[in-house]
Write a protein that holds these residues in place. Structure first.
Motif, short mmCIF file in Angstrom:
data_model
loop_
_atom_site.label_atom_id
_atom_site.label_comp_id
_atom_site.label_asym_id
_atom_site.label_seq_id
_atom_site.Cartn_x
_atom_site.Cartn_y
_atom_site.Cartn_z
N ARG A 1 84.25 58.65 76.88
CA ARG A 1 84.08 58.38 75.47
C ARG A 1 85.32 57.62 75.01
N VAL A 2 85.13 56.37 74.56
CA VAL A 2 86.25 55.49 74.22
C VAL A 2 86.18 55.16 72.73
N LEU A 3 87.28 55.39 72.04
CA LEU A 3 87.42 54.98 70.65
C LEU A 3 88.28 53.73 70.60
N VAL A 4 87.75 52.65 70.03
CA VAL A 4 88.48 51.39 69.94
C VAL A 4 88.91 51.17 68.49
N ALA A 5 90.20 51.25 68.24
CA ALA A 5 90.77 50.90 66.94
C ALA A 5 91.12 49.43 66.99
N GLY A 6 90.49 48.63 66.16
CA GLY A 6 90.64 47.19 66.24
C GLY A 6 89.46 46.54 66.95
N ALA A 7 88.31 47.22 66.93
CA ALA A 7 87.13 46.72 67.64
C ALA A 7 86.57 45.44 67.04
N THR A 8 86.91 45.15 65.78
CA THR A 8 86.38 43.94 65.15
C THR A 8 87.34 42.77 65.25
N GLY A 9 88.46 42.95 65.94
CA GLY A 9 89.42 41.87 66.12
C GLY A 9 89.05 40.96 67.27
N VAL A 10 89.92 40.00 67.54
CA VAL A 10 89.64 38.98 68.56
C VAL A 10 89.44 39.62 69.92
N ILE A 11 90.34 40.51 70.32
CA ILE A 11 90.19 41.18 71.62
C ILE A 11 89.11 42.25 71.55
N GLY A 12 89.06 42.99 70.48
CA GLY A 12 88.09 44.07 70.35
C GLY A 12 86.66 43.60 70.51
N ARG A 13 86.34 42.46 69.94
CA ARG A 13 84.96 41.96 70.04
C ARG A 13 84.60 41.56 71.46
N ALA A 14 85.59 41.16 72.25
CA ALA A 14 85.33 40.88 73.66
C ALA A 14 85.33 42.17 74.48
N HIS B 1 94.10 51.10 71.26
CA HIS B 1 94.77 50.67 70.03
C HIS B 1 94.96 49.15 70.09
N GLN B 2 94.08 48.42 69.37
CA GLN B 2 94.16 46.95 69.32
C GLN B 2 94.39 46.47 67.89
N LEU B 3 95.03 47.28 67.06
CA LEU B 3 95.16 46.95 65.64
C LEU B 3 96.28 45.95 65.38
N THR B 4 95.97 44.89 64.64
CA THR B 4 96.97 43.99 64.07
C THR B 4 96.43 43.52 62.72
N ALA B 5 97.31 42.88 61.96
CA ALA B 5 96.90 42.26 60.69
C ALA B 5 97.26 40.78 60.70
N LEU B 6 97.44 40.20 61.88
CA LEU B 6 97.83 38.80 61.98
C LEU B 6 96.63 37.90 61.74
N ARG B 7 96.81 36.87 60.93
CA ARG B 7 95.72 35.96 60.62
C ARG B 7 96.09 34.49 60.82
N GLY B 8 97.34 34.22 61.20
CA GLY B 8 97.76 32.83 61.35
C GLY B 8 99.13 32.74 61.96
#
Length: 306
Positions: free
Chosen positions: A4-17, A72-79
């Motif tokens: 059972r894996v919980l992905v924090a940051g699943a909607t980010g660039v790496i998370g979606r892959a 844990h794949q969380l960031t707030a970087l956008r540019g």
């Protein structure tokens, strides 16, 4: 063995892959998101909602997910600017602390966390190992903040009392959704001839395709190895080589050259540093310990892909 894996940051660039790769391996995947609408389109087994900076909300969300492994794949970087440095630093410090406490309370066994390979100080050889010191005394306040936050994230992950911890120091990401995609900030600047090349341009970049970053995270979820590992391709390269080649691949004019002493004023501190002084990252340790290797071994083959 599936988990059972919980992905924090699943909607980010790496998370979606990462999510589809985990599910293809048979893992039960839950996404931790702040806004449920952002998880639309992801094939998930579950979604839990919390702001990573709110400890009690994170605890409740993680307890409900009952993970064996937290990624844990969380960031707030956008540019490419410093705009996201401070919120990302908080995610890497406060957010990491909240995730660890919640994971331990939920009985998780393992945590895999995102770090960066290019946070090392520009001292020593052109390509550095995981033992090289981080650039905590960088002259730029934003980058000093970033490297100190990375150091704290790594210390917390590896020092967790009841969790096995793996830290993945990713190289400079390219591929869909990144700055180096044709539609990204770097790609657009190069395509329009607006990213000059300092002389000399001796900074070394170790690139990494997003898909290889996700594959490394899968390996870390399934591995029985703790530690800090660089995750980068096999072709670290000077800016004097990759930037003109990137322009050529994009069908853009060759970048104009400028004296190195003008680079910071024209490009900002970080981009100037990347092109003139940054060090590359050796990937040998990660290849051996995680049984991982880059499917895209060199940036030269896919840097300009759509």
């Amino acid at each position: 063995m599936t988990a059972r894996v919980l992905v924090a940051g699943a909607t980010g660039v790496i998370g979606r892959a990462l999510v589809p790769l985990l599910r293809a391996r048979g893992h039960h995947v839950t996404a931790l998101v702040r806004e449920p609408s952002r998880a639309a389109g992801l094939a998930l087994d579950g979604v839990v909602v919390a702001d990573a900076l709110e400890a009690e909300a994170v605890r409740a969300a993680v307890l409900s997910a009952r993970p064996d492994v937290v990624v844990h794949q969380l960031t707030a970087l956008r540019g490419p600017t410093a705009e996201g440095f401070e919120p990302t630093a908080r995610l890497r410090t406060e957010g990491t602390a909240h995730l660890i406490a919640a994971a331990e309370a939920a009985g998780a066994e393992r945590m895999v966390a995102q770090s960066i390979a290019f946070a090392t100080a520009p001292r020593g050889g052109p390509v550095l190992t995981e033992d090289a010191p981080l650039y905590a005394d960088a002259p730029d306040p934003g980058w000093a903040l970033t490297t100190r936050a990375i150091a704290e994230l790594e210390r917390r992950i590896l020092g967790a009392a009841h969790l096995s911890g793996t830290v993945l120091r990713y190289g400079t990401l390219y591929g869909p959704g990144t700055l180096y995609h044709r539609a990204g900030a770097f790609g657009g600047a190069v395509a329009r001839g607006r990213l000059p090349l300092p002389e000399p341009a001796a900074g070394i970049t170790s690139f990494l395709h997003v898909e290889d970053a996700a594959r490394a995270a899968v390996c870390a979820v399934e591995a029985d190895t703790d530690g800090v590992f660089n995750v980068a391709d096999d072709d670290p390269v000077e800016a004097a080589v990759w930037l003109p080649e990137y322009a050529r691949l994009l069908g853009a004019p060759p970048p104009r050259t400028v004296p190195a002493q003008l680079a910071e004023r024209l490009l900002g501190w970080f981009t100037s540093y990347q092109l003139t002084a940054m060090r590359g990252a050796a990937n040998d340790r990660g290849r051996q310990a995680l049984n991982w290797k880059p499917a895209v071994s060199s940036w030269r083959t896919r840097l300009a892909d759509d």
